[in-house]
Design a protein around this motif. Structure first.
Motif, PDB file in Angstrom:
ATOM      1  N   ARG A 148       0.819  -1.104  -0.026  1.00  0.00           N
ATOM      2  CA  ARG A 148      -0.071  -0.139   0.050  1.00  0.00           C
ATOM      3  C   ARG A 148       0.848   1.388   0.043  1.00  0.00           C
ATOM      4  O   ARG A 148       1.663   1.421   0.887  1.00  0.00           O
ATOM      5  N   ARG A 149       0.791   2.096  -1.192  1.00  0.00           N
ATOM      6  CA  ARG A 149       1.377   3.438  -0.945  1.00  0.00           C
ATOM      7  C   ARG A 149       1.030   4.250  -0.100  1.00  0.00           C
ATOM      8  O   ARG A 149      -0.377   4.599  -0.135  1.00  0.00           O
ATOM      9  N   VAL A 150       1.748   5.059   0.557  1.00  0.00           N
ATOM     10  CA  VAL A 150       1.343   6.094   1.485  1.00  0.00           C
ATOM     11  C   VAL A 150       1.888   7.322   1.043  1.00  0.00           C
ATOM     12  O   VAL A 150       3.239   7.351   0.692  1.00  0.00           O
ATOM     13  N   ALA A 151       1.526   8.630   1.288  1.00  0.00           N
ATOM     14  CA  ALA A 151       1.872   9.756   1.074  1.00  0.00           C
ATOM     15  C   ALA A 151       3.242   9.937   2.153  1.00  0.00           C
ATOM     16  O   ALA A 151       2.999   9.937   3.010  1.00  0.00           O
ATOM     17  N   GLY A 152       4.389  10.282   1.595  1.00  0.00           N
ATOM     18  CA  GLY A 152       5.575  10.262   2.275  1.00  0.00           C
ATOM     19  C   GLY A 152       5.550  11.899   3.131  1.00  0.00           C
ATOM     20  O   GLY A 152       4.666  12.622   2.642  1.00  0.00           O
ATOM     21  N   VAL A 153       6.632  11.937   3.888  1.00  0.00           N
ATOM     22  CA  VAL A 153       6.801  13.118   4.654  1.00  0.00           C
ATOM     23  C   VAL A 153       7.150  14.323   3.691  1.00  0.00           C
ATOM     24  O   VAL A 153       6.652  15.604   3.933  1.00  0.00           O
ATOM     25  N   LEU A 154       7.832  14.191   2.568  1.00  0.00           N
ATOM     26  CA  LEU A 154       8.081  15.148   1.675  1.00  0.00           C
ATOM     27  C   LEU A 154       7.449  14.545   0.282  1.00  0.00           C
ATOM     28  O   LEU A 154       7.888  13.727  -0.142  1.00  0.00           O
ATOM     29  N   PRO A 155       6.454  15.502  -0.335  1.00  0.00           N
ATOM     30  CA  PRO A 155       6.109  14.841  -1.221  1.00  0.00           C
ATOM     31  C   PRO A 155       6.969  14.962  -2.401  1.00  0.00           C
ATOM     32  O   PRO A 155       8.025  15.655  -2.594  1.00  0.00           O
ATOM     33  N   VAL A 156       7.233  14.140  -3.384  1.00  0.00           N
ATOM     34  CA  VAL A 156       7.899  13.460  -4.305  1.00  0.00           C
ATOM     35  C   VAL A 156       9.349  13.017  -3.709  1.00  0.00           C
ATOM     36  O   VAL A 156       9.898  12.307  -4.317  1.00  0.00           O
ATOM     37  N   LEU A 157       9.891  13.654  -2.653  1.00  0.00           N
ATOM     38  CA  LEU A 157      11.279  13.371  -2.445  1.00  0.00           C
ATOM     39  C   LEU A 157      11.127  12.243  -1.405  1.00  0.00           C
ATOM     40  O   LEU A 157      12.028  11.617  -1.177  1.00  0.00           O
ATOM     41  N   THR A 158       9.893  11.720  -0.819  1.00  0.00           N
ATOM     42  CA  THR A 158       9.851  10.729  -0.004  1.00  0.00           C
ATOM     43  C   THR A 158       8.464   9.548  -0.625  1.00  0.00           C
ATOM     44  O   THR A 158       7.618  10.081  -0.592  1.00  0.00           O
ATOM     45  N   SER A 159       9.085   8.462  -0.949  1.00  0.00           N
ATOM     46  CA  SER A 159       8.248   7.432  -1.198  1.00  0.00           C
ATOM     47  C   SER A 159       8.131   6.416  -0.022  1.00  0.00           C
ATOM     48  O   SER A 159       9.055   6.020   0.277  1.00  0.00           O
ATOM     49  N   ALA A 160       7.120   6.131   0.257  1.00  0.00           N
ATOM     50  CA  ALA A 160       6.486   5.174   1.232  1.00  0.00           C
ATOM     51  C   ALA A 160       5.557   4.202   1.157  1.00  0.00           C
ATOM     52  O   ALA A 160       4.516   4.344   0.332  1.00  0.00           O
ATOM     53  N   ARG A 161       5.822   2.858   1.469  1.00  0.00           N
ATOM     54  CA  ARG A 161       4.838   1.734   1.299  1.00  0.00           C
ATOM     55  C   ARG A 161       4.781   0.894   2.553  1.00  0.00           C
ATOM     56  O   ARG A 161       5.707   0.886   3.377  1.00  0.00           O
ATOM     57  N   LEU A 506      16.421  16.006  -0.600  1.00  0.00           N
ATOM     58  CA  LEU A 506      16.634  16.696   0.595  1.00  0.00           C
ATOM     59  C   LEU A 506      16.722  15.695   1.785  1.00  0.00           C
ATOM     60  O   LEU A 506      15.525  14.747   1.958  1.00  0.00           O
ATOM     61  N   ARG A 507      17.606  15.940   2.629  1.00  0.00           N
ATOM     62  CA  ARG A 507      17.607  15.221   4.086  1.00  0.00           C
ATOM     63  C   ARG A 507      16.691  15.730   4.994  1.00  0.00           C
ATOM     64  O   ARG A 507      16.201  16.764   4.728  1.00  0.00           O
ATOM     65  N   LEU A 508      16.625  14.882   5.975  1.00  0.00           N
ATOM     66  CA  LEU A 508      15.361  15.553   6.824  1.00  0.00           C
ATOM     67  C   LEU A 508      16.196  15.877   8.268  1.00  0.00           C
ATOM     68  O   LEU A 508      15.519  15.841   9.309  1.00  0.00           O
ATOM     69  N   ARG A 509      17.221  15.981   8.043  1.00  0.00           N
ATOM     70  CA  ARG A 509      18.218  16.999   9.114  1.00  0.00           C
ATOM     71  C   ARG A 509      18.872  17.868   8.560  1.00  0.00           C
ATOM     72  O   ARG A 509      19.276  18.063   7.185  1.00  0.00           O
ATOM     73  N   MET A 523      10.832  24.108   8.165  1.00  0.00           N
ATOM     74  CA  MET A 523       9.952  22.976   7.986  1.00  0.00           C
ATOM     75  C   MET A 523       8.854  23.125   8.708  1.00  0.00           C
ATOM     76  O   MET A 523       7.874  22.596   8.125  1.00  0.00           O
ATOM     77  N   SER A 524       8.283  24.032   9.639  1.00  0.00           N
ATOM     78  CA  SER A 524       7.114  24.307  10.221  1.00  0.00           C
ATOM     79  C   SER A 524       6.319  24.719   9.315  1.00  0.00           C
ATOM     80  O   SER A 524       5.119  24.398   9.100  1.00  0.00           O
TER      81      SER A 524
END
Length: 536
Positions: A148-161, A506-509, A523-524
């Motif tokens: 199941r594909r889920v929206a990642g924390v950063l659109p386009v840059l994060t893919s999540a399943r 883009l990194r998440l730090r 980020m906010s």
């Protein structure tokens, strides 16, 4: 009822067929099914008799603890190859099984009747249920199990399943009352998810589970993926707690609680379907004739030996007398019979213990002032374990039948004047498995249904609407159990979920060149903007 015997050559006679009925499977066929059971060389075998006649149905091998643990090891070895098959391929096995169950129903109808004592119409409910479950997971399991594909924390840059993996080896402990239907409901989704299964059916109705096991392999299940072990809980119960990666149990609340305590130490998943004291509410505008007819099926199917059957009926005082008169008349018209055919409406109790329990509940109620409107006695003239369908009134809290599960053809009628009081009394139980509501308006009935604390509620039906709708989850609240069978939930419980996210760019730090305070502000802002996106 027709029985047949043959000479033993020693002046005695024995049944040619299982349970002594013409048309029943032969003793050789029963022995063929018994050979599918694993283990048992070091334990004394157990003779099982037919409730209708008291005659032998099968002699069953009984496994030891070591036998059971060996079977779990063998199932674990077989599981990897089964799990490696595509979900669509596993699904096709169940689709083929759906057709086979319906094509071969005559033999299993006879077996279910002989082992359990059901009327044939109730045995057919099991055939229909097994076919419906096989059909549902034979169509939908691959879709439910798909990543199941889920929206990642950063659109386009994060893919999540989200991925689903089988648990491994599932242990299933099945009861005697619905040997075909409950085996299908618990085993089929476990197999569809890619697990191996080790099942312990109750000895009394083991042939039905063994028949389905045989048919499933004919449909394409590899040998060894679903194993059946026979034995008493005191002999092999520890293996079923300690060996599986998930345990599914159906039975009494007391036993379920003991199992839960044992399993807790292993942090292993489990589901429990336990007891019930199921209520039926008849609203003041309900069509009396339809409600009375529905109550007969709700209370007396399988001689009341059904976890979701009704044992308490609350009827508005305005129609109580009319309803009671119609209900009693329909109850008294039920035909009791020990036969392999559709001539009887009501079958036998399954075990002497059930007959003793039902008789004790009615005797206790009668001694403390309850009135028996019809029934209230055993019927040895029909068969050794028959008990008349029984309707009680004037039942009070000091009677065992008031709050304890009877699990037999006994129901109590109560009056009420206020729907709030009826709902409160229906919920006033430690159980919460099933309920039934009868009303002229389906929407009004549904509103009342939503306020009942039970896992399933049927409006203008007793139990069959939810029981037969395989896409709906089925299970209990409160002391009626944990977890659900059927539907997507009944499949996914046999899996482990795994989350996989791939990050690009883009990194998440924050990188060293950007101050943390500036990074967190950016980020906010991004998080606030994401929350404004259209909801799906």
């Amino acid at each position: 009822m027709t029985r047949t015997t043959e000479s033993t050559g020693h002046g005695e006679s024995r049944p040619r067929t299982v349970g002594g009925f013409v048309g029943a499977p032969s003793a050789a066929r029963a022995a063929q099914l018994v050979r599918r059971a694993a283990g048992g060389a070091d334990s004394a075998p157990v003779d099982i008799t037919a409730p209708f006649t008291g005659l032998l149905t099968a002699t069953l091998p009984q496994a030891t603890d070591a036998d059971a643990r060996k079977v779990f090891d063998e199932a674990r070895a077989a599981q990897a190859a089964w799990a490696a098959r595509p979900a669509t391929e596993r699904q096709r096995v169940l689709a083929r099984l759906h057709t086979l169950v319906l094509q071969r129903q005559e033999e299993i109808l006879n077996l279910v009747q002989l082992e359990s004592g059901k009327a044939r119409i109730d045995a057919y409910d099991e055939v229909a249920s097994a076919a419906l479950v096989a059909g549902y997971y034979g169509r939908h399991s691959a879709r439910i199990l798909a990543s199941r594909r889920v929206a990642g924390v950063l659109p386009v840059l994060t893919s999540a399943r989200e991925l689903r993996h089988p648990k491994g080896v599932v242990g299933i402990i099945s009861p005697w009352n619905y040997p075909l239907a409950l085996t299908a409901m618990d085993v089929f989704p476990a197999l569809a998810a890619g697990n191996a299964v080790v099942q312990k059916p109750d000895n009394q109705t083991a042939l039905s589970a063994l028949w389905l096991n045989e048919l499933t392999e004919e449909a394409g299940l590899p040998s060894g993926v679903w194993r059946i072990v026979l034995g008493h809980g005191g002999q092999i119960g520890d293996a079923f707690v300690e060996e599986p990666d998930y345990l599914c149990f159906t039975g009494s609340t007391a036993t379920g609680k003991k199992l839960a305590k044992q399993i807790a130490g292993r942090l292993t998943g489990y589901s429990l379907e336990l007891g019930g004291k199921n209520p039926m509410l008849v609203l003041p505008d309900a069509p009396v004739a339809k409600a009375a007819a529905g109550a007969v099926a709700a209370c007396f199917s399988s001689a009341g030996q059904l976890c979701v059957s009704v044992e308490r009926i609350y009827v508005h005082e305005n129609i109580r007398e009319e309803f009671t008169r119609a209900f009693v008349a329909r109850t008294e018209a039920l035909r009791l019979g020990a036969e392999l055919g559709y001539g009887a409406d009501l079958g036998s109790l399954t075990t002497p213990a059930q007959l003793d329990s039902v008789s004790a509940h009615v005797a206790d109620a009668r001694a403390k002032g309850a009135r028996v409107l019809t029934g209230g006695r055993s019927r040895p003239d029909v068969g050794p374990l028959f008990y008349e369908p029984t309707v009680l009134t004037d039942v009070t809290r000091d009677m065992a039948v008031f709050a304890e599960e009877t699990f037999g053809p006994v129901v109590s009628i109560y009056g009420y004047r206020d729907i709030e009081d009826a709902i409160s009394r229906a919920n006033d139980t430690g159980y919460g498995l099933n309920a039934s509501v009868w009303a002229a308006s389906g929407s009004v009935g549904s509103t009342v249904a939503a306020r009942l604390k039970t896992g399933t509620v049927n409006v203008n039906e007793g139990f069959a609407a939810t029981f037969g709708t395989v896409g709906l989850p089925m299970g209990g609240m409160k002391e009626s159990g944990l977890g659900r069978r059927n539907g997507a939930e009944g499949l996914l419980k046999y899996t482990e979920s795994q989350s996989v996210a791939v990050q690009r760019g883009l990194r998440l730090r924050p990188p060293r060149v950007i101050p943390p305070r500036l990074w967190t502000r950016g980020m906010s802002i991004g998080i606030r903007l994401l929350n404004r996106l259209p909801r799906r």
